[in-house]
Design a protein around this motif. Sequence first.
Motif, PDB file in Angstrom:
ATOM      1  N   VAL A  49       0.824  -1.218   0.000  1.00 29.11           N
ATOM      2  CA  VAL A  49       0.000   0.000   0.000  1.00 29.11           C
ATOM      3  C   VAL A  49       0.854   1.261   0.000  1.00 29.11           C
ATOM      4  CG1 VAL A  49      -1.995  -1.117   1.068  1.00 29.11           C
ATOM      5  CG2 VAL A  49      -0.311   0.040   2.519  1.00 29.11           C
ATOM      6  N   PRO A  55       1.292   3.729  -4.437  1.00 22.00           N
ATOM      7  CA  PRO A  55       1.326   5.184  -4.669  1.00 22.00           C
ATOM      8  C   PRO A  55       2.702   5.677  -5.137  1.00 22.00           C
ATOM      9  CG  PRO A  55       0.172   4.697  -2.630  1.00 22.00           C
ATOM     10  CD  PRO A  55       0.792   3.409  -3.091  1.00 22.00           C
ATOM     11  N   ASP A 105      -7.738  -3.691  -0.286  1.00 19.59           N
ATOM     12  CA  ASP A 105      -7.014  -2.408  -0.239  1.00 19.59           C
ATOM     13  C   ASP A 105      -6.221  -2.160  -1.516  1.00 19.59           C
ATOM     14  OD1 ASP A 105      -8.018  -1.880   2.205  1.00 19.59           O
ATOM     15  OD2 ASP A 105      -6.104  -1.707   3.252  1.00 19.59           O
ATOM     16  N   LEU A 131      -6.450   0.904  -4.374  1.00 22.18           N
ATOM     17  CA  LEU A 131      -5.296   1.741  -4.757  1.00 22.18           C
ATOM     18  C   LEU A 131      -5.058   1.693  -6.259  1.00 22.18           C
ATOM     19  CD1 LEU A 131      -2.762   1.030  -1.876  1.00 22.18           C
ATOM     20  CD2 LEU A 131      -4.089   3.106  -2.257  1.00 22.18           C
ATOM     21  N   LEU A 157      -7.434   4.044  -7.842  1.00 22.39           N
ATOM     22  CA  LEU A 157      -7.002   5.446  -7.665  1.00 22.39           C
ATOM     23  C   LEU A 157      -5.842   5.764  -8.611  1.00 22.39           C
ATOM     24  CD1 LEU A 157      -7.255   5.736  -3.763  1.00 22.39           C
ATOM     25  CD2 LEU A 157      -8.810   6.715  -5.464  1.00 22.39           C
ATOM     26  N   VAL A 179     -11.051   6.992  -1.723  1.00 18.22           N
ATOM     27  CA  VAL A 179      -9.924   7.471  -0.901  1.00 18.22           C
ATOM     28  C   VAL A 179     -10.183   7.177   0.576  1.00 18.22           C
ATOM     29  CG1 VAL A 179      -8.704   9.551  -0.124  1.00 18.22           C
ATOM     30  CG2 VAL A 179      -9.285   9.281  -2.540  1.00 18.22           C
ATOM     31  N   SER A 206      -4.341   5.489   1.632  1.00 17.63           N
ATOM     32  CA  SER A 206      -4.488   6.391   0.467  1.00 17.63           C
ATOM     33  C   SER A 206      -3.713   7.676   0.716  1.00 17.63           C
ATOM     34  CB  SER A 206      -5.962   6.704   0.211  1.00 17.63           C
ATOM     35  OG  SER A 206      -6.585   7.088   1.419  1.00 17.63           O
ATOM     36  N   TYR A 215      -0.740   7.979   1.281  1.00 13.33           N
ATOM     37  CA  TYR A 215       0.588   7.962   0.661  1.00 13.33           C
ATOM     38  C   TYR A 215       0.589   8.712  -0.671  1.00 13.33           C
ATOM     39  CZ  TYR A 215       1.993   4.620   4.232  1.00 13.33           C
ATOM     40  OH  TYR A 215       2.281   4.003   5.432  1.00 13.33           O
ATOM     41  N   PHE A 216      -0.621   8.937  -1.231  1.00 13.42           N
ATOM     42  CA  PHE A 216      -0.682   9.760  -2.451  1.00 13.42           C
ATOM     43  C   PHE A 216      -0.312  11.205  -2.130  1.00 13.42           C
ATOM     44  CE2 PHE A 216      -1.877   7.038  -5.799  1.00 13.42           C
ATOM     45  CZ  PHE A 216      -2.729   6.064  -5.320  1.00 13.42           C
TER      46      PHE A 216
END
Length: 414
Positions: free
Chosen positions: A27, A31, A50, A54, A57, A89, A95, A97-98
């Motif tokens: 995870v 990103p 999860d 991701l 996204l 998100v 999330s 980490y974006f």
Amino acid sequence: MKDVIKIRGNHKLSGEVTVSSCKNSAVAILPAVVLASEVVKLYDVPDIEDIKVLIKLLELLGVEASKKGDCITFDSTNVKNIDLLDDDVKKLRASYYFMGALLGRFKHVKMYSPGGCNLGPRPIDLHLKGFEALGAKISQHGDVIEIDADELIGDEIYLDFASVGATINIMLAACFAKGRTTINNAAKEPEIIDLSSMLNKMGARIRGAGTSEITIDGINRLKGCIHDIIPDRIEAGTYIIAAAAVGNNVKVNNVIPQHIEALTSKLEEMGVIMQIGSDYVKVVGCNDLLATDVKTQPFPGFATDLQQPLTALMCLAKGDSHIEDTIYPERFKHCDELNKMGASIKYHKGSSTIHGGTPLTGSDITARDLRCGAALVIAGLIADGETIIHDAYHIYRGYDSIIEKLRALGADIE
Ligand code: EPZ
């Protein structure tokens, strides 16, 4: 996937189970893909909810993801910095980490604040402190967060707590910052080493991952790479605990023993007999389980993620066991559910006392978060009769093919 798991418990498991790749590494690594100017190939990405979120996204950001066999290829050539205001998100904490990745690459990010397991307050003040130290300006309106920087300049950052998320997010934001960024009191979890080794393969200059001081020397671009994600130490620990509870010769494969030393030494204290190989742990059996005490700590201490599954095992140990979760003092919702099955657990202000030796009876219970769900599965395997676990979606967020893996060990589960 159905949202209810049914287990008919109280019989032995045996055979072999193979651990999947690490959720908490994957995870962060996904990103990080937006930082790459070339194709990134990831092997053995765990097939869990999860990760699916991701990937969605990433595709929203224009990253192309294509899966072939056990490899997913990510192409970030056409990545664009759209605002991440999609409800997905909020489905997971990671999330966020974006924030580090998009700030690092584009010097701007606008997105929802993260969601994830309800383990009590989960602030991101240390993440934001790191971004500000690099020169970013942060504005929050409602649950939307916006971060901007004219330029990112390396700096000395001291983390008040050795936060895994903050350490990773600052590493991501600092990759292209000018000069050197130093993270002091950095978290030392294996997932941080895994991300750092991938970024360095892409041309980043990160030193010290796994120690409490990490330096990142900024560079201009990151190449692509091929990366094999490390095994999931929490999934491994969960199956080892289940084997200690109801196993009769269970071998857990694809394990890095150094990642779960705090657990295996605790289990030995409880009387569990294990053979620890270079990449597996075989649970041979256990004499009468003894009560013990656990205090969670950042790595290499006892992982907070494993205190909930271990609670189920402690229900079998003679005497009173005590758990203190110094990281998430409110991470005790599993105790109420276990008590519905006949356990005798009291908890208060970050600590629990498990009075072991009371029989567990199959019951109608509810998973309240991911590792609570894992604890309830183990309790269902122990209990006499049928256990029905509602809201099983929590469990599928972090355990790849858990029904199939347990069935292969002989569990009566669906
Ligand atoms: C990661 O969460 C894991 N999640 C968690 O696993 C794990 O329990 C946790 O590390 C601790 O090991 C992922 O990796 C996606 P932290 P994270 O930042 O990064 C406080 C699971 O079950 N804190 O190390 O959120 C915070 O309140 C999940 O797989 C701040 O005060 O953990 C908490 O008390 C659950 N300010 C402590 O630090 C901050 O800015 C640990 O947080 C950040 C954290």
